[in-house]
Design a protein around this motif. Structure first.
Motif, mmCIF file in Angstrom:
data_model
loop_
_atom_site.group_PDB
_atom_site.id
_atom_site.type_symbol
_atom_site.label_atom_id
_atom_site.label_comp_id
_atom_site.label_asym_id
_atom_site.label_seq_id
_atom_site.Cartn_x
_atom_site.Cartn_y
_atom_site.Cartn_z
ATOM 1 N N LEU A 12 -2.410 -2.944 6.571
ATOM 2 C CA LEU A 12 -2.501 -1.494 6.774
ATOM 3 C C LEU A 12 -3.665 -0.912 5.979
ATOM 4 N N LYS A 13 -3.837 -1.380 4.754
ATOM 5 C CA LYS A 13 -4.948 -0.905 3.918
ATOM 6 C C LYS A 13 -6.291 -1.251 4.550
ATOM 7 N N GLU A 70 -8.951 1.528 5.923
ATOM 8 C CA GLU A 70 -10.232 1.689 5.246
ATOM 9 C C GLU A 70 -11.413 1.310 6.117
ATOM 10 N N ASP A 71 -11.228 0.367 7.008
ATOM 11 C CA ASP A 71 -12.332 -0.091 7.845
ATOM 12 C C ASP A 71 -12.587 0.810 9.043
ATOM 13 N N LYS A 72 -11.636 1.618 9.398
ATOM 14 C CA LYS A 72 -11.734 2.381 10.635
ATOM 15 C C LYS A 72 -12.000 3.857 10.364
ATOM 16 N N LEU A 85 -1.451 5.859 10.736
ATOM 17 C CA LEU A 85 -1.507 4.655 9.894
ATOM 18 C C LEU A 85 -2.269 4.936 8.599
ATOM 19 N N LYS A 86 -3.333 5.710 8.680
ATOM 20 C CA LYS A 86 -4.079 6.068 7.462
ATOM 21 C C LYS A 86 -3.229 6.964 6.560
ATOM 22 N N THR A 87 -2.469 7.875 7.138
ATOM 23 C CA THR A 87 -1.586 8.742 6.360
ATOM 24 C C THR A 87 -0.539 7.911 5.625
ATOM 25 N N ILE A 88 0.036 6.940 6.307
ATOM 26 C CA ILE A 88 1.018 6.059 5.673
ATOM 27 C C ILE A 88 0.361 5.259 4.556
#
Length: 180
Positions: free
Chosen positions: A28-29, A33-35, A168-171
């Motif tokens: 998830l990290k 971070e990559d997107k 997903l970034k929020t999580i």
């Protein structure tokens, strides 16, 4: 709203490898971070699949498809591990009727509501079918889609899949926790 999470195995997932499944917070990290423009890429991929006139030759549709599959798998894994459950009745979104709590959340979406909405609308396997049909319609414009043949399915599909990277970034920013 909370239920006991069921035991899931990595064999249920098409796009997550066993190591990514076992360490889903690291996956998830990396995904978050990559997107930077993942939402735009997903939306562009969907639009290009539906309308051949807007296709661009430099866009890597296969990469977008695989990343979309990974995002769906991550969302399904988080949904199951969090103990959320599907709503029995899903109501199609009405753009004049927004969810109040999502406007005040970090990046504009509230993960528990979003994941519940996503998996109440389609099952994990049905999301696979939807993105497979998108890819097939991209590769062969004469492909007759079953899921995408109804126009009322297109708005939720675009809305949910383009907001998925934001959720997903929020999580990830909430250290893998889902507020309930």
């Amino acid at each position: 709203m909370k239920k006991k999470s069921r035991k899931i195995t990595w064999r249920e997932f098409r796009y997550l490898r066993k190591g990514q499944f076992n360490n889903h917070l690291l996956t998830l990290k990396k995904f978050s971070e990559d997107k930077k423009t993942c939402s735009k890429n997903f939306l562009h991929f969907i639009n290009m699949c539906l309308c051949k006139e807007i296709r661009c030759k430099d866009f890597n549709s296969t990469h977008a498809y695989l990343e979309l599959g990974k995002a769906i798998d991550l969302a399904w894994l988080i949904f199951n591990k969090s103990g959320l459950r599907k709503n029995k009745k899903y109501v199609l979104p009405n753009h004049s009727d927004e969810i109040d709590c999502s406007c005040n959340y970090r990046l504009g979406v509230y993960p528990p509501d979003f994941l519940t909405k996503m998996f109440s609308y389609q099952s994990h396997r049905d999301w696979y079918t939807a993105i497979d049909e998108l890819l097939f319609s991209y590769l062969d414009p004469s492909f007759s889609c079953t899921f995408l043949s109804y126009s009322e399915d297109l708005i939720p599909l675009q809305e949910i899949l383009s907001d998925l990277p934001i959720v997903l970034k929020t999580i990830h920013l909430n250290e893998g926790k889902i507020d309930k």
